[in-house]
Design an enzyme around this catalytic site. Structure first.
Site, PDB file in Angstrom:
ATOM      1  N   GLU A 132       6.418 -15.884 -10.933  1.00  0.00           N
ATOM      2  CA  GLU A 132       5.764 -14.652 -10.491  1.00  0.00           C
ATOM      3  C   GLU A 132       5.274 -13.787 -11.649  1.00  0.00           C
ATOM      4  O   GLU A 132       4.288 -13.086 -11.489  1.00  0.00           O
ATOM      5  CB  GLU A 132       6.627 -13.857  -9.500  1.00  0.00           C
ATOM      6  CG  GLU A 132       7.712 -13.000 -10.050  1.00  0.00           C
ATOM      7  CD  GLU A 132       8.406 -12.159  -8.971  1.00  0.00           C
ATOM      8  OE1 GLU A 132       9.631 -12.067  -9.048  1.00  0.00           O
ATOM      9  OE2 GLU A 132       7.742 -11.599  -8.093  1.00  0.00           O
ATOM     10  N   LYS A 177       5.554  -4.746  -4.828  1.00  0.00           N
ATOM     11  CA  LYS A 177       7.008  -4.655  -4.827  1.00  0.00           C
ATOM     12  C   LYS A 177       7.571  -4.644  -3.409  1.00  0.00           C
ATOM     13  O   LYS A 177       8.589  -5.242  -3.114  1.00  0.00           O
ATOM     14  CB  LYS A 177       7.404  -3.369  -5.568  1.00  0.00           C
ATOM     15  CG  LYS A 177       8.891  -3.127  -5.636  1.00  0.00           C
ATOM     16  CD  LYS A 177       9.475  -3.777  -6.856  1.00  0.00           C
ATOM     17  CE  LYS A 177      10.972  -3.672  -6.913  1.00  0.00           C
ATOM     18  NZ  LYS A 177      11.554  -4.893  -7.484  1.00  0.00           N
ATOM     19  N   ASN A 182      -1.428   2.092   5.545  1.00  0.00           N
ATOM     20  CA  ASN A 182      -0.586   1.002   5.075  1.00  0.00           C
ATOM     21  C   ASN A 182      -0.236   0.159   6.281  1.00  0.00           C
ATOM     22  O   ASN A 182       0.324   0.690   7.250  1.00  0.00           O
ATOM     23  CB  ASN A 182       0.683   1.572   4.423  1.00  0.00           C
ATOM     24  CG  ASN A 182       1.725   0.492   4.153  1.00  0.00           C
ATOM     25  OD1 ASN A 182       1.383  -0.675   3.988  1.00  0.00           O
ATOM     26  ND2 ASN A 182       2.988   0.901   4.107  1.00  0.00           N
ATOM     27  N   CYS A 206       0.860  -1.180   0.000  1.00  0.00           N
ATOM     28  CA  CYS A 206       0.000   0.000   0.000  1.00  0.00           C
ATOM     29  C   CYS A 206       0.900   1.234   0.000  1.00  0.00           C
ATOM     30  O   CYS A 206       1.904   1.305   0.701  1.00  0.00           O
ATOM     31  CB  CYS A 206      -0.929   0.097   1.196  1.00  0.00           C
ATOM     32  SG  CYS A 206      -2.118  -1.235   1.305  1.00  0.00           S
ATOM     33  N   GLU A 214      16.124 -18.926  -8.194  1.00  0.00           N
ATOM     34  CA  GLU A 214      15.780 -17.566  -8.610  1.00  0.00           C
ATOM     35  C   GLU A 214      15.078 -17.594  -9.976  1.00  0.00           C
ATOM     36  O   GLU A 214      14.093 -16.878 -10.199  1.00  0.00           O
ATOM     37  CB  GLU A 214      17.053 -16.706  -8.653  1.00  0.00           C
ATOM     38  CG  GLU A 214      16.946 -15.369  -9.355  1.00  0.00           C
ATOM     39  CD  GLU A 214      15.916 -14.413  -8.757  1.00  0.00           C
ATOM     40  OE1 GLU A 214      15.311 -14.729  -7.724  1.00  0.00           O
ATOM     41  OE2 GLU A 214      15.720 -13.354  -9.361  1.00  0.00           O
ATOM     42  N   HIS A 229      15.566 -37.933  -6.196  1.00  0.00           N
ATOM     43  CA  HIS A 229      14.967 -38.286  -4.900  1.00  0.00           C
ATOM     44  C   HIS A 229      13.477 -37.946  -4.859  1.00  0.00           C
ATOM     45  O   HIS A 229      12.900 -37.846  -3.791  1.00  0.00           O
ATOM     46  CB  HIS A 229      15.716 -37.581  -3.765  1.00  0.00           C
ATOM     47  CG  HIS A 229      17.154 -38.008  -3.699  1.00  0.00           C
ATOM     48  ND1 HIS A 229      17.529 -39.248  -3.248  1.00  0.00           N
ATOM     49  CD2 HIS A 229      18.288 -37.386  -4.086  1.00  0.00           C
ATOM     50  CE1 HIS A 229      18.854 -39.364  -3.340  1.00  0.00           C
ATOM     51  NE2 HIS A 229      19.336 -38.246  -3.856  1.00  0.00           N
ATOM     52  N   TRP A 272      -2.707  -2.823  -1.623  1.00  0.00           N
ATOM     53  CA  TRP A 272      -2.450  -4.259  -1.720  1.00  0.00           C
ATOM     54  C   TRP A 272      -3.336  -4.879  -0.643  1.00  0.00           C
ATOM     55  O   TRP A 272      -3.118  -4.630   0.551  1.00  0.00           O
ATOM     56  CB  TRP A 272      -0.983  -4.575  -1.465  1.00  0.00           C
ATOM     57  CG  TRP A 272      -0.660  -6.019  -1.727  1.00  0.00           C
ATOM     58  CD1 TRP A 272      -0.416  -6.603  -2.936  1.00  0.00           C
ATOM     59  CD2 TRP A 272      -0.557  -7.069  -0.750  1.00  0.00           C
ATOM     60  NE1 TRP A 272      -0.167  -7.944  -2.778  1.00  0.00           N
ATOM     61  CE2 TRP A 272      -0.247  -8.259  -1.450  1.00  0.00           C
ATOM     62  CE3 TRP A 272      -0.708  -7.124   0.630  1.00  0.00           C
ATOM     63  CZ2 TRP A 272      -0.087  -9.481  -0.801  1.00  0.00           C
ATOM     64  CZ3 TRP A 272      -0.544  -8.346   1.275  1.00  0.00           C
ATOM     65  CH2 TRP A 272      -0.223  -9.514   0.556  1.00  0.00           C
ATOM     66  N   LYS A 298      11.312 -16.188 -10.594  1.00  0.00           N
ATOM     67  CA  LYS A 298      11.064 -15.147 -11.593  1.00  0.00           C
ATOM     68  C   LYS A 298       9.979 -15.615 -12.556  1.00  0.00           C
ATOM     69  O   LYS A 298       9.061 -14.882 -12.858  1.00  0.00           O
ATOM     70  CB  LYS A 298      12.377 -14.910 -12.356  1.00  0.00           C
ATOM     71  CG  LYS A 298      12.671 -13.525 -12.788  1.00  0.00           C
ATOM     72  CD  LYS A 298      13.312 -12.640 -11.790  1.00  0.00           C
ATOM     73  CE  LYS A 298      12.576 -12.503 -10.507  1.00  0.00           C
ATOM     74  NZ  LYS A 298      13.349 -11.948  -9.442  1.00  0.00           N
TER      75      LYS A 298
HETATM   76  O1  M6R Z   1      12.804  -5.447  -1.106  1.00  0.00           O
HETATM   77  P1  M6R Z   1      13.304  -6.831  -0.788  1.00  0.00           P
HETATM   78  O2  M6R Z   1      14.542  -7.174  -1.494  1.00  0.00           O
HETATM   79  O3  M6R Z   1      13.386  -7.074   0.697  1.00  0.00           O
HETATM   80  O4  M6R Z   1      12.152  -7.796  -1.327  1.00  0.00           O
HETATM   81  C1  M6R Z   1      12.226  -9.160  -1.095  1.00  0.00           C
HETATM   82  C2  M6R Z   1      11.222  -9.913  -1.939  1.00  0.00           C
HETATM   83  O5  M6R Z   1       9.918  -9.505  -1.635  1.00  0.00           O
HETATM   84  C3  M6R Z   1      11.463  -9.720  -3.441  1.00  0.00           C
HETATM   85  O6  M6R Z   1      12.754 -10.088  -3.807  1.00  0.00           O
HETATM   86  C4  M6R Z   1      10.466 -10.561  -4.251  1.00  0.00           C
HETATM   87  O7  M6R Z   1      10.693 -11.916  -4.040  1.00  0.00           O
HETATM   88  C5  M6R Z   1      10.542 -10.209  -5.728  1.00  0.00           C
HETATM   89  N1  M6R Z   1       9.219  -9.952  -6.220  1.00  0.00           N
HETATM   90  C6  M6R Z   1      11.144 -11.278  -6.548  1.00  0.00           C
HETATM   91  O8  M6R Z   1      11.220 -10.928  -7.895  1.00  0.00           O
END
Ligand code: M6R
Length: 605
Positions: free
Chosen positions: A486, A600, A98, A2, A479, A502, A74, A483
């Site tokens: 998401e 974000k 927020n 938010c 990772e 396994h 959010w 990516k």
């Molecule tokens: O701002 P931060 O690096 O603490 O955020 C951590 C995660 O929320 C962030 O990396 C999230 O997993 C991303 N959306 C991944 O692309």
């Protein structure tokens, strides 16, 4: 999560709030809303969905007034409907929030017993009705706000307007960030420097428990005990113009292609290539005395921490523990005397990571953070800040912050290894030279993006995709999977290649693409054997490697990577997995920069 903005101004507030909300949308985009005070009366417009829905609503039904509050949401309590969109208002107050009011049920019951009628299901509406009750009981605005705050439990940043009070605005911070912006004959409140970019660069970061009373020409900040306090004014470097897609279709695309530049920028702050040395900012403790490093982060930042574990243990020979921030403090971790707890966060505001940082501080650890947002809470609460210099990252999927975090972590590893006497000046210089090669090699990989784009378009129809790697490439595999899922909503998992047999190998058939991350050397032969096992079961293997000539005839595709030293390969291999995800998402037509259900900056637990 938010985003909030408040403007106590002398020009129409709505266009300025929309500009701020555009920059805040990365914090959530389930709904948006604004309220203004005009002629002493509160009016508002709200719309479910992205900001453009609110913009259209305002175009049809404009909202006058120089005083306003705005919100991008959010959802936590209640679906993303108009009724649940902020601002929440009565005839007396309008509020944006927020965070989460944890005792909202008990408060709501008491308000219902008093005859209050609720229009939505949010916890925030409780705050609007509590404040209204205090005002109805005859309290003056300041006393009513204080009395309301005293009843709230949980995490919140609040921004409040009161009907009839055109030169007054309140804000409060408890667990969620809130910044005061100082203008000339105007004052502002916002979630962060990004919200206030374009309005003011003179910012005051409220501390936990602080609340503030603003007029156009003045402000007073009080602490949790309602004592007047002075907080420093800092000058923000965030400019409104920095938040721009340029010629790119998406912020994520822009941020992927910026990586050679921002990684060079970041390395430039830590390495001296002429002297062949690493320089960390003024250290409040001696690295040579650190017995153990605890790395804590969430999401992509957590995978950066996992890569760093391999580096630190191998090169500096210091024991490392890595944990997901949301789990960390609840397992009651055992700290080493004089240990270093290092937190990685692009935003510097992630609630779980911040809570873990505070836990480590209470546990007597030296606390350091690697952040991208310099004025963030984590940066302000750390003994040592190692900035990543990635520039604003707007796409929800983290890309450049990952490679910049890795650049800082690699530099830190070298400094730690040298301080511990594990490597000599010549070895340091060798590592520095190797790191210096990273930006050019990254540019080379990005120049071959059509190949990876073609592979991505091919695999975008898959329902499940696996990423596999061994050793330091296992976190890169995870990772890649994060990516991909998401932004493309394709189910993906990252596995240690040796672990497949396994259990997960049962998933393999001719419909399942498997992305194998296997730079030549080290464990590559073992990874290739695991890829053969997958191909024997008709899995479609896509190999990311610098190996010549492919590893088998029946391999589905190979993306040829440049050869490089062990220290920088994880940084380089981040790029093809980002590109694969990006182009698969584009092929599927998803909303790349604002994928569903996400935000974000995750400032709730
Ligand atoms: O701002 P931060 O690096 O603490 O955020 C951590 C995660 O929320 C962030 O990396 C999230 O997993 C991303 N959306 C991944 O692309």
């Amino acid at each position: 999560m938010c985003g909030i903005i408040g403007i106590l101004g002398s020009n129409p507030a709505v266009p300025r709030m929309l500009e701020s909300l555009k920059r805040l949308e990365y914090r959530g985009y389930d709904s948006a809303g604004v309220a203004t005070l005009d002629g002493g009366k509160i009016d508002r417009r709200r719309a479910p969905g992205k900001l453009e829905a609110l913009t259209s609503a305002l175009a049809q039904d404009p909202l006058p007034g120089n005083v306003g509050i705005g919100h991008t949401r959010w959802a936590t309590h209640g679906e993303p409907t108009e009724a649940n969109a902020h601002p929440h208002a009565t005839d007396k107050v309008a509020i944006v929030h927020n965070g989460i009011i944890e005792n909202f049920k008990a408060l709501k019951d008491s308000l219902l017993a008093d005859g209050a009628v609720f229009e939505g299901e949010t916890d925030t509406e409780v705050v609007a009705r509590l404040l209204t009750r205090e005002l109805n009981n005859g309290a003056a605005p300041r006393e009513a706000f204080q009395a309301t705050l005293a009843q709230l439990e949980g995490a919140f940043a609040l921004c409040v307007m009161i009907a009839g009070e055109e030169n007054l605005m309140f804000g409060a911070r408890e667990g969620s960030p809130l910044v005061v912006g100082l203008g000339t004959g105007e004052n502002y409140l916002g979630s962060d420097a990004m919200a206030l970019a374009g309005l003011s660069n003179r910012l005051i970061y409220l501390e936990e428990g602080d609340w503030v009373e603003l007029s156009r020409d003045d402000y007073q900040i009080f602490d949790r005990a309602n004592q007047l306090v002075a907080r420093p004014v800092s000058i923000s470097q965030v400019a409104a113009t920095m938040i721009d897609k340029g010629n790119h279709r998406h912020f994520m695309q822009k941020e992927i292609y910026e990586q050679p530049t921002v990684v060079a920028q970041t390395l430039g702050r830590y390495l001296d290539p002429n002297a062949g040395t690493v320089r960390l900012p003024g250290m409040p403790f001696d690295l040579a005395d650190i017995p153990k490093v605890t790395l804590v982060a969430c999401g992509t930042s957590f995978y950066a921490a996992q890569v760093a574990r391999y580096w630190i243990e191998k090169i500096a020979r210091v024991p490392v523990e890595v944990d997901i921030a949301s789990e960390f403090r609840y397992r009651d971790p055992v700290y080493a005397d004089g240990g270093l707890a290092l937190f990685i966060s692009q935003s510097g505001e992630t609630m779980d990571t911040l809570a873990a940082l505070r836990h480590a501080k209470e546990g007597g650890q030296h606390v350091a953070s690697i952040v991208n947002v310099l004025g963030s809470t984590m940066a302000r609460e750390s003994d040592l800040v190692l900035p990543m210099h990635a520039g604003p990252e707007v796409g929800v999927a983290s890309t450049k912050a990952f490679t910049c975090s890795l650049s800082v972590l690699a530099s830190f590893t070298i400094a730690l290894a040298e301080a511990k006497g594990q490597i000599d000046a010549e070895a340091v210089s060798g590592y520095v030279n190797e790191l210096e090669r990273a930006p050019a090699l990254m540019a080379k990989i990005l120049a071959n993006d059509e190949e990876i784009e073609a592979i991505a378009r091919d695999i975008a129809t898959a329902q499940d995709i696996l990423f596999v790697g061994r050793g330091i490439y296992f976190p890169i595999a995870m990772e890649g999977a994060l990516k991909l899922k998401e932004i493309s909503y394709i189910h993906a998992e990252g596995y240690a290649a040796g672990e497949l047999k396994h259990g997960p190998i049962a998933l393999i058939d001719e419909h399942v693409p498997v992305i194998g991350i296997a730079p030549n050397g080290g464990l590559s032969e073992k990874t290739v054997s695991n890829l053969q096992e997958i191909m024997a079961r008709k899995g479609k293997v896509v190999l990311l490697s610098d190996m010549e000539g492919g590893v088998a005839d029946d391999m589905y595709a190979q993306f040829k990577m440049p050869s490089a030293g062990d220290l920088i390969t994880p940084i380089l291999y981040a790029l093809p997995v980002q590109l694969l995800s990006y182009y698969a998402a584009v092929e599927k037509g998803t909303d790349v920069d604002m994928p569903r259900n996400l935000a974000k900056s995750v400032t709730v637990e």
